[in-house]
Write a protein that holds these residues in place. Sequence first.
Motif, PDB file in Angstrom:
ATOM      1  N   LEU A  70       0.831  -1.198   0.000  1.00 19.59           N
ATOM      2  CA  LEU A  70       0.000   0.000   0.000  1.00 19.59           C
ATOM      3  C   LEU A  70       0.869   1.253   0.000  1.00 19.59           C
ATOM      4  O   LEU A  70       1.664   1.460   0.926  1.00 19.59           O
ATOM      5  CB  LEU A  70      -0.903  -0.016   1.241  1.00 19.59           C
ATOM      6  CG  LEU A  70      -1.829   1.161   1.460  1.00 19.59           C
ATOM      7  CD1 LEU A  70      -2.846   1.254   0.332  1.00 19.59           C
ATOM      8  CD2 LEU A  70      -2.543   1.015   2.792  1.00 19.59           C
ATOM      9  N   TYR A  71       0.723   2.057  -1.050  1.00 15.72           N
ATOM     10  CA  TYR A  71       1.375   3.361  -1.075  1.00 15.72           C
ATOM     11  C   TYR A  71       0.532   4.308  -0.220  1.00 15.72           C
ATOM     12  O   TYR A  71      -0.653   4.482  -0.467  1.00 15.72           O
ATOM     13  CB  TYR A  71       1.494   3.892  -2.505  1.00 15.72           C
ATOM     14  CG  TYR A  71       2.503   3.133  -3.318  1.00 15.72           C
ATOM     15  CD1 TYR A  71       3.850   3.458  -3.245  1.00 15.72           C
ATOM     16  CD2 TYR A  71       2.127   2.074  -4.137  1.00 15.72           C
ATOM     17  CE1 TYR A  71       4.801   2.757  -3.972  1.00 15.72           C
ATOM     18  CE2 TYR A  71       3.066   1.380  -4.869  1.00 15.72           C
ATOM     19  CZ  TYR A  71       4.394   1.728  -4.783  1.00 15.72           C
ATOM     20  OH  TYR A  71       5.326   1.027  -5.505  1.00 15.72           O
ATOM     21  N   LEU A  72       1.163   4.932   0.762  1.00 11.90           N
ATOM     22  CA  LEU A  72       0.442   5.787   1.701  1.00 11.90           C
ATOM     23  C   LEU A  72       0.198   7.165   1.091  1.00 11.90           C
ATOM     24  O   LEU A  72       1.046   7.679   0.358  1.00 11.90           O
ATOM     25  CB  LEU A  72       1.241   5.908   3.003  1.00 11.90           C
ATOM     26  CG  LEU A  72       1.496   4.579   3.714  1.00 11.90           C
ATOM     27  CD1 LEU A  72       2.443   4.765   4.882  1.00 11.90           C
ATOM     28  CD2 LEU A  72       0.188   3.958   4.180  1.00 11.90           C
ATOM     29  N   PRO A  73      -0.950   7.788   1.405  1.00 13.07           N
ATOM     30  CA  PRO A  73      -1.266   9.093   0.808  1.00 13.07           C
ATOM     31  C   PRO A  73      -0.394  10.232   1.328  1.00 13.07           C
ATOM     32  O   PRO A  73      -0.270  11.252   0.664  1.00 13.07           O
ATOM     33  CB  PRO A  73      -2.733   9.313   1.174  1.00 13.07           C
ATOM     34  CG  PRO A  73      -2.992   8.430   2.333  1.00 13.07           C
ATOM     35  CD  PRO A  73      -2.049   7.279   2.214  1.00 13.07           C
ATOM     36  N   HIS A  74       0.201  10.072   2.515  1.00 15.12           N
ATOM     37  CA  HIS A  74       1.067  11.100   3.101  1.00 15.12           C
ATOM     38  C   HIS A  74       2.293  10.418   3.695  1.00 15.12           C
ATOM     39  O   HIS A  74       2.197   9.291   4.181  1.00 15.12           O
ATOM     40  CB  HIS A  74       0.337  11.871   4.210  1.00 15.12           C
ATOM     41  CG  HIS A  74      -0.864  12.612   3.720  1.00 15.12           C
ATOM     42  ND1 HIS A  74      -0.776  13.804   3.056  1.00 15.12           N
ATOM     43  CD2 HIS A  74      -2.184  12.327   3.794  1.00 15.12           C
ATOM     44  CE1 HIS A  74      -1.990  14.219   2.747  1.00 15.12           C
ATOM     45  NE2 HIS A  74      -2.858  13.343   3.176  1.00 15.12           N
TER      46      HIS A  74
END
Length: 191
Positions: free
Chosen positions: A153-157
């Motif tokens: 999962l690429y984190l939004p921040h």
Amino acid sequence: MECLGVSSSQHLQALSALLSTQEEEDEDCNNVPAYAQVGPGHLGPPSKQDKDASTPDVKRNSKDIWSEEEVPEGAQYEDVTDPRPQPQYEIILKQSVGTEDVFLGLSRKDPSSMCCEAMLVKIKLPDTKAADVVLDVKDKFLDLRTPKYKLGLYLPHPVHSQEGKAQFFSEREELEVTLLMKRHLAFIDTQ
């Protein structure tokens, strides 16, 4: 009329002197000491070009296609041939809010993600034990592996990867990962 003509010619000569070439001024600048030639562009950290010139060249393998800086974080975890499914997950942004924020709005916090302090990732892992979970958190990437599931999962921040907390709830079969967010503009909330 001649008075008007004489003053006009003086004005034209003054204008001509102002618009003359810069060679005369450049000669004057050469006589100025070095410390007087420093301007606003010389303040602060050196530019990236100056840093690159000052650091020694890193030996690269001639067969390298790209450098490590060009590879996105978490790319090493992507495996297309892995048949494990991705579990359901939910990302919730959290912020600490007090009564002065809710009723009076004194700290200038708003519901946007810029005012959030933490990120909560809830991951549903049915038929999984806590001992089977392998979790790796980077600044912008979360990697979770179990025998049945795989989540990249690429984190939004960006987050502080070493300051997080994970808790597995076996009755709900859910993993909750709380990560503190890196907030570059945190000083705005305190004014």
